[in-house]
Design a protein around this motif. Structure first.
Motif, PDB file in Angstrom:
ATOM      1  N   ALA A  48     -11.017   2.732  -4.814  1.00  0.00           N
ATOM      2  CA  ALA A  48      -9.930   3.329  -4.815  1.00  0.00           C
ATOM      3  C   ALA A  48      -9.343   2.836  -3.423  1.00  0.00           C
ATOM      4  O   ALA A  48      -8.997   2.823  -2.502  1.00  0.00           O
ATOM      5  N   ILE A  49     -10.932   3.352  -2.741  1.00  0.00           N
ATOM      6  CA  ILE A  49     -10.867   2.863  -0.626  1.00  0.00           C
ATOM      7  C   ILE A  49     -10.038   1.223  -0.457  1.00  0.00           C
ATOM      8  O   ILE A  49      -9.409   1.407   0.269  1.00  0.00           O
ATOM      9  N   VAL A  50     -10.363   0.696  -1.065  1.00  0.00           N
ATOM     10  CA  VAL A  50     -10.403  -1.498  -1.029  1.00  0.00           C
ATOM     11  C   VAL A  50      -8.733  -0.941  -1.026  1.00  0.00           C
ATOM     12  O   VAL A  50      -8.554  -1.753  -0.321  1.00  0.00           O
ATOM     13  N   LEU A  51      -8.361  -0.743  -2.474  1.00  0.00           N
ATOM     14  CA  LEU A  51      -7.055  -0.684  -2.542  1.00  0.00           C
ATOM     15  C   LEU A  51      -6.167  -0.085  -1.083  1.00  0.00           C
ATOM     16  O   LEU A  51      -4.806  -0.258  -0.778  1.00  0.00           O
ATOM     17  N   ILE A  52      -6.488   1.078  -1.470  1.00  0.00           N
ATOM     18  CA  ILE A  52      -5.776   1.683  -0.269  1.00  0.00           C
ATOM     19  C   ILE A  52      -5.410   1.257   0.981  1.00  0.00           C
ATOM     20  O   ILE A  52      -4.279   0.688   2.179  1.00  0.00           O
ATOM     21  N   SER A  53      -7.068   0.701   1.736  1.00  0.00           N
ATOM     22  CA  SER A  53      -6.651  -0.213   2.814  1.00  0.00           C
ATOM     23  C   SER A  53      -6.035  -1.810   2.856  1.00  0.00           C
ATOM     24  O   SER A  53      -5.429  -1.876   3.732  1.00  0.00           O
ATOM     25  N   ALA A  54      -6.120  -1.838   1.304  1.00  0.00           N
ATOM     26  CA  ALA A  54      -4.937  -3.449   1.339  1.00  0.00           C
ATOM     27  C   ALA A  54      -3.629  -2.798   1.439  1.00  0.00           C
ATOM     28  O   ALA A  54      -2.820  -3.511   2.116  1.00  0.00           O
ATOM     29  N   VAL A  55      -3.049  -1.891   1.195  1.00  0.00           N
ATOM     30  CA  VAL A  55      -2.189  -1.218   1.531  1.00  0.00           C
ATOM     31  C   VAL A  55      -1.413  -0.802   2.576  1.00  0.00           C
ATOM     32  O   VAL A  55      -0.283  -0.816   3.263  1.00  0.00           O
ATOM     33  N   VAL A  56      -2.156  -0.140   3.086  1.00  0.00           N
ATOM     34  CA  VAL A  56      -1.912   0.257   4.556  1.00  0.00           C
ATOM     35  C   VAL A  56      -1.656  -0.694   5.803  1.00  0.00           C
ATOM     36  O   VAL A  56      -0.451  -1.333   5.906  1.00  0.00           O
ATOM     37  N   ILE A  57      -2.286  -2.203   4.845  1.00  0.00           N
ATOM     38  CA  ILE A  57      -2.229  -2.843   6.101  1.00  0.00           C
ATOM     39  C   ILE A  57      -1.039  -3.957   5.598  1.00  0.00           C
ATOM     40  O   ILE A  57      -1.409  -4.567   6.680  1.00  0.00           O
ATOM     41  N   VAL A  58      -1.299  -4.056   4.799  1.00  0.00           N
ATOM     42  CA  VAL A  58       0.281  -4.539   3.978  1.00  0.00           C
ATOM     43  C   VAL A  58       1.365  -4.829   4.735  1.00  0.00           C
ATOM     44  O   VAL A  58       1.943  -4.200   5.468  1.00  0.00           O
ATOM     45  N   THR A  59       1.482  -2.893   4.657  1.00  0.00           N
ATOM     46  CA  THR A  59       2.407  -1.646   4.859  1.00  0.00           C
ATOM     47  C   THR A  59       3.268  -1.834   6.440  1.00  0.00           C
ATOM     48  O   THR A  59       3.535  -2.378   7.212  1.00  0.00           O
ATOM     49  N   LEU A  60       1.709  -1.620   7.735  1.00  0.00           N
ATOM     50  CA  LEU A  60       1.760  -1.588   8.811  1.00  0.00           C
ATOM     51  C   LEU A  60       1.861  -3.414   9.130  1.00  0.00           C
ATOM     52  O   LEU A  60       2.847  -3.672  10.323  1.00  0.00           O
ATOM     53  N   VAL A  61       1.863  -4.181   8.583  1.00  0.00           N
ATOM     54  CA  VAL A  61       1.912  -5.952   9.031  1.00  0.00           C
ATOM     55  C   VAL A  61       3.251  -6.846   8.598  1.00  0.00           C
ATOM     56  O   VAL A  61       4.064  -6.514   9.760  1.00  0.00           O
ATOM     57  N   ALA A  62       4.375  -5.668   7.904  1.00  0.00           N
ATOM     58  CA  ALA A  62       4.783  -5.736   7.385  1.00  0.00           C
ATOM     59  C   ALA A  62       6.432  -5.283   7.974  1.00  0.00           C
ATOM     60  O   ALA A  62       7.049  -5.552   8.022  1.00  0.00           O
ATOM     61  N   SER A  63       5.728  -3.917   8.352  1.00  0.00           N
ATOM     62  CA  SER A  63       6.745  -3.447   9.718  1.00  0.00           C
ATOM     63  C   SER A  63       6.401  -3.447  10.590  1.00  0.00           C
ATOM     64  O   SER A  63       7.197  -2.799  11.514  1.00  0.00           O
ATOM     65  N   ASN A  64       6.079  -4.846  11.014  1.00  0.00           N
ATOM     66  CA  ASN A  64       5.769  -4.653  12.077  1.00  0.00           C
ATOM     67  C   ASN A  64       5.244  -3.754  13.051  1.00  0.00           C
ATOM     68  O   ASN A  64       5.300  -3.490  14.386  1.00  0.00           O
ATOM     69  N   SER A  65       4.243  -3.339  12.548  1.00  0.00           N
ATOM     70  CA  SER A  65       3.581  -1.965  13.483  1.00  0.00           C
ATOM     71  C   SER A  65       2.309  -2.731  13.700  1.00  0.00           C
ATOM     72  O   SER A  65       1.330  -3.408  13.377  1.00  0.00           O
ATOM     73  N   ASP A  66       1.609  -2.077  14.954  1.00  0.00           N
ATOM     74  CA  ASP A  66       0.260  -2.782  15.434  1.00  0.00           C
ATOM     75  C   ASP A  66      -0.814  -1.318  14.563  1.00  0.00           C
ATOM     76  O   ASP A  66      -0.146  -0.404  13.624  1.00  0.00           O
ATOM     77  N   LEU A  67      -1.735  -1.822  14.313  1.00  0.00           N
ATOM     78  CA  LEU A  67      -3.007  -1.314  13.690  1.00  0.00           C
ATOM     79  C   LEU A  67      -4.432  -0.310  14.142  1.00  0.00           C
ATOM     80  O   LEU A  67      -4.789  -0.663  13.932  1.00  0.00           O
ATOM     81  N   THR A  68      -3.004   0.527  15.544  1.00  0.00           N
ATOM     82  CA  THR A  68      -3.906   1.707  16.204  1.00  0.00           C
ATOM     83  C   THR A  68      -4.617   2.679  15.170  1.00  0.00           C
ATOM     84  O   THR A  68      -5.409   2.996  14.960  1.00  0.00           O
TER      85      THR A  68
ATOM     86  N   LEU B  84     -25.138   5.498 -10.434  1.00  0.00           N
ATOM     87  CA  LEU B  84     -24.372   5.759  -9.129  1.00  0.00           C
ATOM     88  C   LEU B  84     -22.914   4.679  -9.147  1.00  0.00           C
ATOM     89  O   LEU B  84     -21.984   5.179  -8.086  1.00  0.00           O
ATOM     90  N   GLY B  85     -23.292   4.380 -10.285  1.00  0.00           N
ATOM     91  CA  GLY B  85     -21.734   3.242 -10.701  1.00  0.00           C
ATOM     92  C   GLY B  85     -20.979   4.152 -10.574  1.00  0.00           C
ATOM     93  O   GLY B  85     -19.657   3.697  -9.896  1.00  0.00           O
ATOM     94  N   VAL B  86     -20.973   5.890 -11.588  1.00  0.00           N
ATOM     95  CA  VAL B  86     -20.077   6.710 -11.912  1.00  0.00           C
ATOM     96  C   VAL B  86     -19.817   7.408 -10.248  1.00  0.00           C
ATOM     97  O   VAL B  86     -18.518   7.396 -10.143  1.00  0.00           O
ATOM     98  N   ALA B  87     -20.979   7.585  -9.400  1.00  0.00           N
ATOM     99  CA  ALA B  87     -20.603   7.783  -8.295  1.00  0.00           C
ATOM    100  C   ALA B  87     -19.711   7.368  -7.464  1.00  0.00           C
ATOM    101  O   ALA B  87     -18.829   7.540  -6.218  1.00  0.00           O
ATOM    102  N   LEU B  88     -19.911   6.117  -6.818  1.00  0.00           N
ATOM    103  CA  LEU B  88     -19.294   4.987  -6.091  1.00  0.00           C
ATOM    104  C   LEU B  88     -18.364   3.998  -6.192  1.00  0.00           C
ATOM    105  O   LEU B  88     -17.230   3.461  -6.169  1.00  0.00           O
ATOM    106  N   ARG B  89     -19.192   3.091  -7.495  1.00  0.00           N
ATOM    107  CA  ARG B  89     -17.354   2.477  -8.508  1.00  0.00           C
ATOM    108  C   ARG B  89     -16.002   3.139  -8.244  1.00  0.00           C
ATOM    109  O   ARG B  89     -14.879   2.184  -7.514  1.00  0.00           O
ATOM    110  N   PRO B  90     -15.387   3.954  -8.259  1.00  0.00           N
ATOM    111  CA  PRO B  90     -13.848   4.358  -8.628  1.00  0.00           C
ATOM    112  C   PRO B  90     -13.392   5.145  -6.529  1.00  0.00           C
ATOM    113  O   PRO B  90     -12.654   4.354  -6.649  1.00  0.00           O
ATOM    114  N   THR B  91     -14.874   5.480  -6.108  1.00  0.00           N
ATOM    115  CA  THR B  91     -14.480   5.418  -4.557  1.00  0.00           C
ATOM    116  C   THR B  91     -14.266   4.383  -4.175  1.00  0.00           C
ATOM    117  O   THR B  91     -12.822   4.274  -2.449  1.00  0.00           O
ATOM    118  N   GLY B  92     -15.191   4.095  -3.838  1.00  0.00           N
ATOM    119  CA  GLY B  92     -15.186   2.048  -3.591  1.00  0.00           C
ATOM    120  C   GLY B  92     -13.568   1.920  -3.772  1.00  0.00           C
ATOM    121  O   GLY B  92     -13.029   0.549  -2.643  1.00  0.00           O
TER     122      GLY B  92
END
Length: 546
Positions: free
Chosen positions: A38-58, A28-36
């Protein structure tokens, strides 16, 4: 009473973890850890980028799903413009994490079935996540200017990337042991290390050339960074350039080995440069517009030197000449295949600028040639100088290695570092000691007749024959290893002769019982001495510690 019985039952339950539970947890660690992660880091980068560019979160969910696909080199189409050139750095980091996790989930003693389970788990988690991402992107096309990619292509990219990473991690841990178990030739496990060194050397030189080119053309790079118009834009372009740096380094490697790198309308090689429009990315600001001087072909010495280093590494393995040549050829071929695969992943279409990247097939073939030719020359010289001879055939070698591996596996559970040492310790740990009173030659009949015979008769016990007349009785003992020798194997029995001297007590001491009339004094004294000597000895088998 009931509570006491309940506590007793609970104490009987072992606290040791279940092996099946540990294996499921690892999978389970092999299957879920890298994916989890990666999704957390991608979500953080996307949200920070949209907020920094004054875009909505639609469309934040659709953007996260699109970034997951881009992480796996899935081509996207944004506002009717194809984006086929995706950064290699995030993909390389994710593959390294997957390979590391798979390497930790197996051991050198793992079977092929265990390794297959780990690889399947490493692919299953991202596969499910890709299905979810495809559904999200399809649903978000009405909100974001993004077209849904081909589902089969996306799944193929995700499965291929994670499969390669998982297999690399598993082979790094179990490869050498599996080769010994299968009886492979001795040079097969030695191919990976020289090939990895040559590939890293090529990539390092390409990265150094890229950085030097950026520093040389710093004015153009600064102009492209100024198009950000604000600190946030400049930071975004800088991060984008860092992410695309490995892609440009692959193009530099192609140029160094005599190939051609394409950047939009510009084609670069050490023989000619065709100028044209270049995508406005700061990392491409160092692409030269023309050749300055005629010394550019001198750069071809770099891959030749790396090929010579590959030959030196293979020659130092101290293998016969033929096996050394096999090692060099396989290592060069492996580097060529990796170069072609990375060149294929690093390139693609970029909107109106056209193709950006290298020709993967040409890159792989040229890389193989530049590494194999000097590598074979240097490795052959080193092997001939060392004078290593062949050991008499691959079949005999494979048989010996298989027997050695089986012997090592049989004694691994004993905790011994050397199987031979474990065998000797096991053999010497079980000897037993038996003591027996052995009279002189010619008195066997006396010993069988027993003590009730008449003194002085032929069947009676004879007095011990002592050379010094002291009346001492000599008892001989044998230390026999019963476990080491069988009924017919007498030559291998370990025997240690032990002499025990029993001195009879002085008859003149006070309080000593007198000898009865009619009894031979010598016989009585010797019998008492023998009984006293044997009374100090054990009746049964003894270990050496006694």
């Amino acid at each position: 009473m009931t509570s006491l019985l309940g506590r007793g039952v609970r104490r009987d339950i072992s606290d040791r973890p279940d092996p099946d539970t540990d294996q499921v947890r690892a999978l389970l660690g092999v299957a879920l850890r890298p994916t989890g992660v990666a999704i957390v880091l991608i979500s953080a980068v996307v949200i920070v980028t949209l907020v920094a560019s004054n875009s909505d979160l639609t469309g934040v969910v659709g953007a996260i799903a699109a970034c997951w696909l881009a992480l796996h080199q899935v081509s996207l189409t944004i506002t009717d413009a194809p984006l086929g050139v995706l950064p290699l750095l995030p993909t390389a980091v994710m593959m390294w994490a997957v390979a590391r996790g798979c390497a930790r989930a197996v051991t050198a003693r793992s079977t092929l079935r265990d390794a297959a389970r780990v690889v399947a788990a490493a692919v299953a988690g991202p596969f499910v996540m890709t299905l979810i991402a495809l559904a999200v992107v399809t649903d978000a096309t009405s909100v974001v200017a993004l077209e849904a990619p081909n589902a089969a292509e996306a799944l193929a990219w995700v499965v291929g990337i994670h499969l390669v990473a998982a297999v690399a991690g598993v082979v790094a841990t179990t490869g050498r042991a599996e080769c010994e178990r299968r009886g492979a030739p001795s040079w097969v496990p030695e191919v990976g290390r020289p090939a990895a060194r040559a590939a890293l050397a090529l990539f390092a030189v390409g990265s150094a050339v890229t950085v030097a080119s950026l520093v040389w053309s710093w004015s153009d790079v600064g102009t492209l960074l100024g198009d950000g118009s604000d600190p946030v834009g400049v930071l975004g372009l800088t991060v984008l350039s860092v992410l695309y740096l490995p892609n440009v380094a692959v193009g530099a490697v192609a140029v160094l080995v005599g190939g051609t790198a394409h950047a939009g309308g510009t084609s670069v090689s050490v023989f000619d440069i065709v100028a044209g429009p270049v995508p406005p990315v700061p990392v491409l600001g160092g692409v030269p517009g023309e050749l300055v001087g005629t010394a550019w072909p001198v750069l071809l010495i770099v891959p030749l030197a790396i090929g010579a280093l590959l030959g030196r590494d293979c020659g130092r393995l101290r293998l016969p000449v033929q096996e050394t040549a096999y090692t060099v050829g396989c290592a060069a071929a492996g580097v060529g295949v990796v170069a072609a695969a990375v060149g294929f992943v690093a390139g693609g279409e970029l909107g109106a600028y056209g193709f950006v990247g290298v020709e993967p097939l040409v890159l792989g073939l040229i890389t193989f040639g530049f590494l194999a030719l000097p590598g074979l020359a240097v490795a052959t010289l080193i092997a001939r100088r060392d004078g290593v001879e062949s050991d008499g055939g691959d079949e005999t070698e494979r048989t010996e290695k298989s027997d050695k591996f089986a012997e090592t596996a049989a004694f691994e559970d004993t905790g011994a570092d050397d199987p031979a040492l474990a065998f000797e310790v096991k053999r010497l740990a079980l000897p037993s000691m038996r003591y027996r009173s052995e009279p002189e030659a010619g008195t066997d009949a006396d010993a069988e007749s027993g003590p009730e015979s008449e003194p002085g008769s032929a069947a009676g016990p004879a007095a011990p024959d002592t050379s010094d007349g002291s009346g001492e009785t000599v008892l001989e003992g044998e230390l026999v290893d019963d476990s080491a020798a069988g009924p017919t194997d007498v030559a291998d029995t370990d025997v240690i002769d032990v002499e025990v001297e029993a001195v009879p007590q002085d008859q003149d001491e006070p309080g000593e019982p007198e000898t009865s009339p009619g009894t031979d004094e010598t016989e009585t004294t010797s019998d008492e001495a023998a009984e006293a000597a044997e009374g100090d000895l054990p009746d049964g088998p003894l270990t050496p510690s006694d």
